[in-house]
Design a protein around this motif. Structure first.
Motif, PDB file in Angstrom:
ATOM      1  N   CYS A 163      38.301  23.938  30.101  1.00  0.00           N
ATOM      2  CA  CYS A 163      37.895  22.710  30.788  1.00  0.00           C
ATOM      3  C   CYS A 163      36.654  22.952  31.643  1.00  0.00           C
ATOM      4  O   CYS A 163      36.568  23.909  32.397  1.00  0.00           O
ATOM      5  CB  CYS A 163      39.037  22.170  31.638  1.00  0.00           C
ATOM      6  SG  CYS A 163      39.622  23.293  32.935  1.00  0.00           S
ATOM      7  N   GLY A 164      35.668  22.075  31.477  1.00  0.00           N
ATOM      8  CA  GLY A 164      34.461  22.171  32.288  1.00  0.00           C
ATOM      9  C   GLY A 164      34.650  21.533  33.649  1.00  0.00           C
ATOM     10  O   GLY A 164      35.459  20.609  33.812  1.00  0.00           O
ATOM     11  N   MET A 165      33.935  22.044  34.639  1.00  0.00           N
ATOM     12  CA  MET A 165      33.994  21.507  36.004  1.00  0.00           C
ATOM     13  C   MET A 165      32.589  21.160  36.469  1.00  0.00           C
ATOM     14  O   MET A 165      31.650  21.936  36.293  1.00  0.00           O
ATOM     15  CB  MET A 165      34.609  22.539  36.954  1.00  0.00           C
ATOM     16  CG  MET A 165      34.691  22.084  38.419  1.00  0.00           C
ATOM     17  SD  MET A 165      33.142  22.261  39.390  1.00  0.00           S
ATOM     18  CE  MET A 165      32.977  24.045  39.466  1.00  0.00           C
ATOM     19  N   LEU A 166      32.445  19.988  37.072  1.00  0.00           N
ATOM     20  CA  LEU A 166      31.193  19.559  37.683  1.00  0.00           C
ATOM     21  C   LEU A 166      31.490  19.062  39.087  1.00  0.00           C
ATOM     22  O   LEU A 166      32.338  18.189  39.270  1.00  0.00           O
ATOM     23  CB  LEU A 166      30.543  18.441  36.864  1.00  0.00           C
ATOM     24  CG  LEU A 166      29.343  17.724  37.516  1.00  0.00           C
ATOM     25  CD1 LEU A 166      28.167  18.690  37.702  1.00  0.00           C
ATOM     26  CD2 LEU A 166      28.924  16.516  36.689  1.00  0.00           C
TER      27      LEU A 166
ATOM     28  N   SER B 263      27.555  22.420  41.830  1.00  0.00           N
ATOM     29  CA  SER B 263      28.343  23.531  41.297  1.00  0.00           C
ATOM     30  C   SER B 263      28.883  23.141  39.929  1.00  0.00           C
ATOM     31  O   SER B 263      29.345  22.015  39.736  1.00  0.00           O
ATOM     32  CB  SER B 263      29.506  23.867  42.243  1.00  0.00           C
ATOM     33  OG  SER B 263      30.258  24.969  41.766  1.00  0.00           O
ATOM     34  N   ILE B 264      28.792  24.071  38.989  1.00  0.00           N
ATOM     35  CA  ILE B 264      29.397  23.868  37.680  1.00  0.00           C
ATOM     36  C   ILE B 264      30.199  25.115  37.329  1.00  0.00           C
ATOM     37  O   ILE B 264      29.956  26.205  37.844  1.00  0.00           O
ATOM     38  CB  ILE B 264      28.358  23.573  36.577  1.00  0.00           C
ATOM     39  CG1 ILE B 264      27.353  24.726  36.442  1.00  0.00           C
ATOM     40  CG2 ILE B 264      27.652  22.263  36.833  1.00  0.00           C
ATOM     41  CD1 ILE B 264      26.433  24.583  35.243  1.00  0.00           C
ATOM     42  N   GLY B 265      31.167  24.935  36.446  1.00  0.00           N
ATOM     43  CA  GLY B 265      31.987  26.069  36.060  1.00  0.00           C
ATOM     44  C   GLY B 265      33.002  25.646  35.022  1.00  0.00           C
ATOM     45  O   GLY B 265      32.866  24.613  34.365  1.00  0.00           O
TER      46      GLY B 265
ATOM     47  N   GLY C  28      33.871  27.589  40.151  1.00  0.00           N
ATOM     48  CA  GLY C  28      32.414  27.703  40.217  1.00  0.00           C
ATOM     49  C   GLY C  28      32.001  28.101  41.610  1.00  0.00           C
ATOM     50  O   GLY C  28      32.834  28.295  42.497  1.00  0.00           O
ATOM     51  N   PRO C  29      30.698  28.231  41.849  1.00  0.00           N
ATOM     52  CA  PRO C  29      30.207  28.659  43.159  1.00  0.00           C
ATOM     53  C   PRO C  29      30.618  27.713  44.282  1.00  0.00           C
ATOM     54  O   PRO C  29      30.693  26.499  44.099  1.00  0.00           O
ATOM     55  CB  PRO C  29      28.681  28.649  42.976  1.00  0.00           C
ATOM     56  CG  PRO C  29      28.470  28.765  41.504  1.00  0.00           C
ATOM     57  CD  PRO C  29      29.614  28.044  40.868  1.00  0.00           C
TER      58      PRO C  29
END
Length: 265
Positions: A183-186, A195-197, A236-237
């Motif tokens: 799963c992508g994170m924005l 931040s993305i991850g 993410g960061p």
């Protein structure tokens, strides 16, 4: 080695962090007093007991140091954990006092809500899946009582794994209904990407972090129980927080969560 000086150092470290929180003034690192993991967790436990005596309610655990890069930076090969209290949880739409958390930063995470006790000495991913009622998108607002985030491993463990507050999304999703690894994170701040991850950023799989936590909590004699919240670690960061900031996170297949910050009188 005489245990009395060690016990005194643990108490002094706990007092230093307690006073920093009470006075809203960051303190010097505590690694001069507690240099190993066991002593650092003893400091965390002393302040946890103080909070419980003051009526705070324990609702779960947060996992920190789940990023391989951060582990390398601190010279460790495993995560750490801290306590989640009910009053650390802010509702979506609630204006969070930016001054409540010292040196606040925010990160996106996946939260797991447990419905069966995790009491084994060694757990599997299947145990975690079986024990999880649902997942939620979440934002963790981390903070440090240590001045300038000048932390080593023992500092952050003693400081409740740099715990501050957290926000949970409100739409529960079964683990079978989204891909927790891919799963992508924005995360955006007032519409700007900050931040993305992805799920894989958390120890390769957030469920691996949950397995680690379940094992450790059993060893500590505090096994995870039904209703416990697990904040599994950053996707993410992390990003610094300022008054007026509004953060929105979207995690693919899991949904959205948001946090707003102000200065409350």
């Amino acid at each position: 080695m005489d245990s009395k000086p060690a016990n005194n150092a643990i108490q002094e470290a706990a007092d230093r962090l307690w006073q920093a929180q009470a006075e809203k003034r960051p303190c010097a690192p505590v690694r001069d007093l507690v240099s190993d993991v066991d002593a650092a967790y003893a400091v965390q436990q002393k302040n946890t007991e103080r909070w419980l005596q003051q009526g705070r309610r324990l609702v779960g655990r947060k996992i920190g140091l789940t990023s391989r890069a951060v582990q390398k930076q601190l010279g460790v090969d495993q995560p750490d954990f801290g306590m989640l209290f009910a009053d650390m949880c802010a509702a979506e739409g609630e204006l969070i006092d930016a001054g409540r958390i010292l040196q606040a930063k925010i990160e996106a995470e996946i939260a797991l809500i447990i419905e069966r006790p995790l009491i084994h000495d060694k757990h599997t991913v299947a145990d975690i899946i079986d024990a999880t009622a649902y997942a939620l998108p979440a934002l963790e607002i981390v903070g440090s009582r240590i001045a300038n985030w000048n932390i080593g491993l023992s500092d952050t463990i003693a400081d409740n794994a740099s715990g501050g507050m957290f926000v949970l999304g409100s739409r529960p999703v079964k683990l079978s209904d989204f891909d927790i690894v891919r799963c992508g994170m924005l995360m955006e701040r007032r519409g700007d990407q900050v931040s993305i991850g992805a799920g894989a950023a958390c120890l390769g799989n957030p469920l691996h972090a949950a397995v680690w936590l379940a094992d450790v909590m059993t060893r500590f004699g505090q096994p995870l129980q039904p209703g416990d919240i697990i904040m599994t670690g950053a996707l993410g960061p992390m990003v610094a927080v300022s008054p007026g900031d509004v953060f929105d996170v979207q995690i693919e297949g899991l949904g959205r969560a948001s946090a707003s910050f102000g200065v409350l009188q």
